[in-house]
Design an enzyme around this catalytic site. Structure first.
Site, mmCIF file in Angstrom:
data_model
loop_
_atom_site.group_PDB
_atom_site.id
_atom_site.type_symbol
_atom_site.label_atom_id
_atom_site.label_comp_id
_atom_site.label_asym_id
_atom_site.label_seq_id
_atom_site.Cartn_x
_atom_site.Cartn_y
_atom_site.Cartn_z
ATOM 1 C CG HIS B 64 -28.537 -13.200 15.915
ATOM 2 N ND1 HIS B 64 -28.193 -11.878 16.032
ATOM 3 C CD2 HIS B 64 -27.470 -13.817 15.358
ATOM 4 C CE1 HIS B 64 -26.967 -11.695 15.547
ATOM 5 N NE2 HIS B 64 -26.500 -12.860 15.136
ATOM 6 C CG LEU B 65 -31.941 -15.766 22.054
ATOM 7 C CD1 LEU B 65 -31.968 -15.671 23.570
ATOM 8 C CD2 LEU B 65 -32.254 -17.188 21.608
ATOM 9 C CG ASP B 154 -25.073 -8.784 15.892
ATOM 10 O OD1 ASP B 154 -24.294 -9.738 16.026
ATOM 11 O OD2 ASP B 154 -26.073 -8.808 15.166
ATOM 12 C CG ASP B 307 -23.954 -15.515 13.140
ATOM 13 O OD1 ASP B 307 -24.726 -14.823 13.835
ATOM 14 O OD2 ASP B 307 -23.527 -15.149 12.029
#
Lengths: 319, 427
Positions: B64-65, B154, B307
């Protein structure tokens, strides 16, 4: 079964429900008959007396313009009296069943019922309830035999044959009675049929009905002799079968760029009404490869042939 | 294109070529130019790789950016800097941004940002449904054209089976991976940790293992019907591992991945109410941990992922029940996988590299995962023996939420090369 011509008539049916139940010979017989009726439309007096004194009822329980008008005109050119039974204001909306309605109408003395109904199997139900001729003008997603016949007629007229042709049908196959009737007719006459669209609109089960199922339009276009573009329903977006018109057009829309990938003599068909700029770009729809208006013209001849042949068979059976 | 680099005398482990031997690796024009014992020639830069493992660049397919929308937690710049420091040459980023990555415009934004500021390659994963709401299909085909590599809603598994099946059918048309966060929402309520004796004792609402298993089971059935390539995100329960094992045995295209914390920690870690032990899926029981390890051993589990889920200190301060789910992982994953899998000899080094590089590249259908001559020079140099202490304060991520702060670990990426350019070097 190869009787000498004239001994046993090729056509003995008083109803037309699907193309599936017809033999190759029966289909060709309708097409040949339609050819002679097409000539009638070119005369200055466009009427023949074949159905004089007969009564044809158009029973349309679904929106339709061209099919209803086409049947009406076909019946008139055969000199029949035509009654239009419209879905609104009818007793079916008060809960009367299709069969009851039909029996009441038949009691007034009619020879033909042309039925368009949203339920698959409605035309077959009708044949069990009435004695007159029943012509299926579209039952749910099941069949639209006269559309199938007019498509076959148009292909044969353009290409000179149907056997051996590669025909693609593109779009919402799952919900399309036109696709099913086209498929049945084309396979019977020896064409190779490829169904194209996203898997949500082209279920793999169609392979078991004898078609190829493909999800990449560009991959198959160069081999196709005929490409039949079906109308896409925007309502399908909310039921998550495709995400947007924009994406559908990019993946499955026929435009000038895709037309260039086709054989130079490809025939582009559409059963109408066209969503211009969606499944078919306007310049392609109106261009020289398109047979859209010719399909409508041919529909009249095919429907005259169907009414004429069913009437003959019904009279023969009564005699 | 960087200068030519000779990586000399390292243990080259490349599962894509079944290679595990000491040798040289020559990089020129951003590509692997030569490999092997005798590949030594003059280069503009020589790196002594004695006692180091030379591997195809690690690929984390579940990150997750946070950009766009939550740049205070992470950005494409900071997240990929953390990734490079952890030995990753590529990350696949999840679409639960704000707004979600559910259109080609969103995908193009991420790729444009990445081209400007990223230390690693960035492969965006597009949303399956509009707004990740589980109702209408997103523009999957247009996102694919824009550069999305796979699709997932997601954190929200698609609950409606009809929508899910049609989405699988639609995505199967493109042959890309359908990644599902498996959690039946109707079974989890306000749960915040694994349902079980510890949750009961702590008085915390539970997330039951069956919530994961019910969706995995349903999805395997739907995927069989749709013919899509189906991937279970961050698997965490014994039952789910067994379901994937059986589906694979039946020949189905089902794959899965596991995170380091699900291989090392149990729900008993939650007894301190430290929100750094709160993630979704939650830490499970010892039986589940053992089953995940066994799943890695026998090949049921395909890939190793982090993750990586950054959250600000402020958010995590809210207390266990209120704090958001998720922990960071990019800078700690490699030594933790070594600790969980290689040190106890569950798998060997080639297998570890396979699961961290070659296999994710295959699943995402992206370049990488190989040191074959001609391949892009994405290379990770690993010191397998280096002992060091994980220190959240020194991490490149913008967030600090890790339960592994202060842990002494062994093994570390010492250099990360992307397309022939050194993007991280410990020295």
């Amino acid at each position: 079964m190869t009787p000498a011509a004239g001994e046993t008539p090729v056509w003995t049916r008083k109803h037309l429900l699907t193309l599936r139940e017809l033999s190759r010979e029966e289909i060709l017989y309708i097409l040949d008959t339609a050819e002679s009726f097409k000539e009638v439309s070119t005369r200055s007096i466009k009427k023949v007396p074949a159905l004089r004194g007969r009564v044809v009822v158009n029973m349309f329980f679904e929106e339709s313009t061209r099919t209803r008008v086409s049947f009406e005109l076909a019946a008139q050119r055969l000199s029949a009296d035509v009654i239009d039974f419209t879905e609104k204001m009818s007793s079916t909306q008060k809960g009367e069943s299709l069969v009851d309605t039909a029996r009441n109408i038949e009691a007034m003395g009619v020879d033909f019922m042309i039925l368009r109904h949203p339920s698959a199997g409605a035309a077959l139900d009708l044949t069990r309830a009435v004695d007159c001729c029943v012509i299926n003008a579209g039952d749910g997603q099941h069949a639209h035999p006269t559309q199938g016949l007019l498509d076959l007629f148009t292909i044969r007229e353009t290409k000179g044959r149907i056997e051996g042709l590669n025909v693609a049908i593109v779009g919402d196959i799952a919900h399309s009675r036109v696709a099913r009737s086209d498929l049945q007719g084309l396979l019977k006459l020896g064409a190779k049929v490829t169904l194209v669209g996203p898997p949500t609109l082209v279920p793999a089960a169609f392979r078991q009905l004898g078609a190829s199922v493909v999800h990449n339009l560009d991959a198959i276009l160069p081999e196709m002799d005929v490409v039949n573009m079906l109308r896409i329903q925007k309502e399908r977006i909310t039921s998550s079968v495709f995400p947007s018109v924009r994406e559908y057009v990019q993946l499955f829309g026929m435009d000038r760029a895709r037309l260039k990938r086709c054989k130079p003599d490809v025939l582009i068909m559409h059963p109408g009404p066209v969503n211009r700029g969606i499944e078919l770009a306007a310049d392609v729809a109106d261009g020289p490869s398109s047979s859209i208006l010719r399909q409508v013209t041919n529909g009249l001849a095919v429907r005259m042939a169907v009414l004429f042949l069913c009437q003959q068979a019904a009279s023969g059976a009564a005699a | 294109m960087g200068a030519s680099i000779l990586v000399r005398g390292g243990r080259i482990v490349d599962p894509s070529q079944n290679l595990d031997e000491v040798g040289n690796l020559l990089i020129a024009d951003g590509k692997v130019a030569a490999i092997g014992r005798t590949a030594g020639v003059d280069a503009e830069r020589t790196i002594d790789a004695k006692d180091l493992i030379v591997a195809p660049g690690l690929i984390d397919m579940h990150v997750h950016l946070r950009e766009p929308g939550n740049e205070e937690r992470e950005t494409i710049e900071s997240g990929t800097a953390a990734a490079a420091a952890g030995g990753f040459t590529a990350v696949a980023c999840m679409p639960n941004t704000s707004p979600p990555l559910d259109s080609d415009a969103g995908i193009e934004f991420v790729l444009r940002q990445a081209a400007r500021v990223a230390s690693t390659r960035v492969y965006p994963i597009g949303a399956i449904t509009k707004g990740r709401a589980g109702k209408e299909l997103a523009e999957v085909g247009l996102m694919l054209r824009a550069g999305a590599v796979a699709f997932s809603d997601d954190g929200d598994g698609i609950m409606d089976s009809g929508v899910c099946l049609r989405a699988m059918q639609y995505i199967s048309m493109f042959g890309r991976l359908f990644i599902q966060h498996c959690e039946d929402k109707s079974l989890v309520g306000r749960g915040c940790m694994n349902a079980g004796p510890t949750a009961t004792r702590l008085g915390l609402p539970g997330l039951p293992a069956i919530a994961e298993e019910v969706m995995v089971q349903r999805d395997i059935t739907l995927a069989r019907q749709s013919g899509c390539r189906y991937h279970v995100a961050h698997i965490s329960t014994a039952g789910a591992v067994e379901l994937v094992r059986r589906a694979k045995a039946a020949g189905q295209m089902v794959t899965t991945e596991v995170c380091p914390h699900h291989l090392l920690l149990t729900d008993e870690a939650c007894v301190t109410y430290d929100p750094n032990y709160k993630m979704n899926p939650p830490l499970r029981s010892q039986m589940d941990v053992s089953a995940c390890v066994e799943g890695v051993r026998d090949g049921t589990i395909d890939c190793l992922v982090t993750d990586h889920a950054p959250h600000s200190h402020q958010d995590k301060e809210m207390g266990f029940q209120e704090a958001p789910f998720g922990i960071i992982g990019l800078e700690s994953a490699l030594p933790l996988f070594i600790e969980a899998l290689v040190a106890p000899r569950v798998i060997d080094w080639p297998r570890l590299i396979h699961m961290l590089s070659t296999r994710p590249a295959e699943l995402l259908q992206v370049p990488g995962g190989s040191l074959r001559p001609g391949a892009a020079a994405d290379v990770t140099l690993i010191d397998p023996q280096m002992e060091w202490t994980l220190d959240a304060e020194r991490m490149r991520s913008r967030s600090r939420n890790t339960p592994f702060h202060g842990r002494t670990v062994r093994g570390r990426a010492v250099m990360t090369i992307v397309g022939g350019e050194v993007r991280f070097s410990l020295a």
